[in-house]
Scaffold this motif. Structure first.
Motif, short mmCIF file in Angstrom:
data_model
loop_
_atom_site.label_atom_id
_atom_site.label_comp_id
_atom_site.label_asym_id
_atom_site.label_seq_id
_atom_site.Cartn_x
_atom_site.Cartn_y
_atom_site.Cartn_z
N LEU A 29 0.82 -1.21 0.00
CA LEU A 29 0.00 0.00 0.00
C LEU A 29 0.86 1.27 0.00
N MET A 30 2.05 1.18 0.60
CA MET A 30 2.94 2.34 0.63
C MET A 30 3.66 2.57 -0.70
N SER A 31 3.74 1.55 -1.52
CA SER A 31 4.53 1.67 -2.74
C SER A 31 3.79 2.48 -3.80
N GLY A 32 4.54 2.89 -4.78
CA GLY A 32 3.98 3.66 -5.88
C GLY A 32 5.04 4.56 -6.47
N SER A 33 4.66 5.30 -7.46
CA SER A 33 5.64 6.18 -8.10
C SER A 33 5.91 7.38 -7.20
N GLY A 34 7.12 7.88 -7.28
CA GLY A 34 7.51 9.03 -6.48
C GLY A 34 7.73 10.25 -7.35
N SER A 35 8.08 11.32 -6.71
CA SER A 35 8.38 12.55 -7.44
C SER A 35 9.83 12.50 -7.91
N SER A 36 10.08 13.17 -9.01
CA SER A 36 11.44 13.29 -9.51
C SER A 36 11.81 14.77 -9.57
N SER A 39 9.39 16.34 -12.28
CA SER A 39 7.93 16.30 -12.11
C SER A 39 7.57 16.05 -10.65
N TYR A 40 6.47 16.66 -10.23
CA TYR A 40 5.98 16.51 -8.87
C TYR A 40 4.74 15.63 -8.89
N ASP A 41 4.73 14.64 -8.03
CA ASP A 41 3.59 13.73 -7.94
C ASP A 41 2.92 13.92 -6.58
N PRO A 42 1.77 14.57 -6.53
CA PRO A 42 1.13 14.80 -5.22
C PRO A 42 0.60 13.52 -4.57
N ASP A 43 0.62 12.41 -5.28
CA ASP A 43 0.13 11.15 -4.73
C ASP A 43 1.02 10.63 -3.59
N SER A 46 -0.75 11.00 -0.28
CA SER A 46 -2.13 10.52 -0.18
C SER A 46 -2.36 9.86 1.18
N ALA A 47 -3.61 9.81 1.60
CA ALA A 47 -3.96 9.21 2.89
C ALA A 47 -3.61 7.73 2.92
N ARG A 48 -3.69 7.08 1.78
CA ARG A 48 -3.35 5.65 1.71
C ARG A 48 -1.89 5.43 2.08
N ARG A 49 -1.01 6.29 1.63
CA ARG A 49 0.42 6.10 1.87
C ARG A 49 0.89 6.57 3.24
#
Length: 87
Positions: A29-36, A39-43, A46-49
């Motif tokens: 659930l913590m995994s996913g794409s990050g910001s570089s 580019s900025y990823d607001p995810d 998220s509340a899930r992470r």
């Protein structure tokens, strides 16, 4: 080898496996794409992470600790029976 020689019974191992699976689910659930840098990823906020996944991991770790600390009922009954037989 006698059954009372084991520290854990079947339920202890089952609780350990379930706890490990819950921890793995929490990390997934913590995994996913990050910001570089480009580019900025607001995810990533998220509340899930930041709320749900750490709580799931905590529940998994607590259940694993309980599985290790839990004393099998058959061993406790056998020990009481041996004490009474020796008296």
């Amino acid at each position: 080898m006698d059954k009372r020689d084991f520290a854990f019974d079947r339920l202890n191992y089952l609780l350990l496996a379930v706890g490990m699976a819950v921890v793995v689910i929490g990390f997934l659930l913590m995994s996913g794409s990050g910001s570089s840098e480009t580019s900025y990823d607001p995810d990533i906020f998220s509340a899930r992470r930041i709320k749900v996944a750490p709580l799931v991991c905590l529940v998994g770790f607590v259940s694993m600790i309980y599985a290790v600390v839990r004393r099998p009922k058959s061993n406790a009954q056998d020990a009481d029976g041996e004490k009474e037989a020796e008296s």
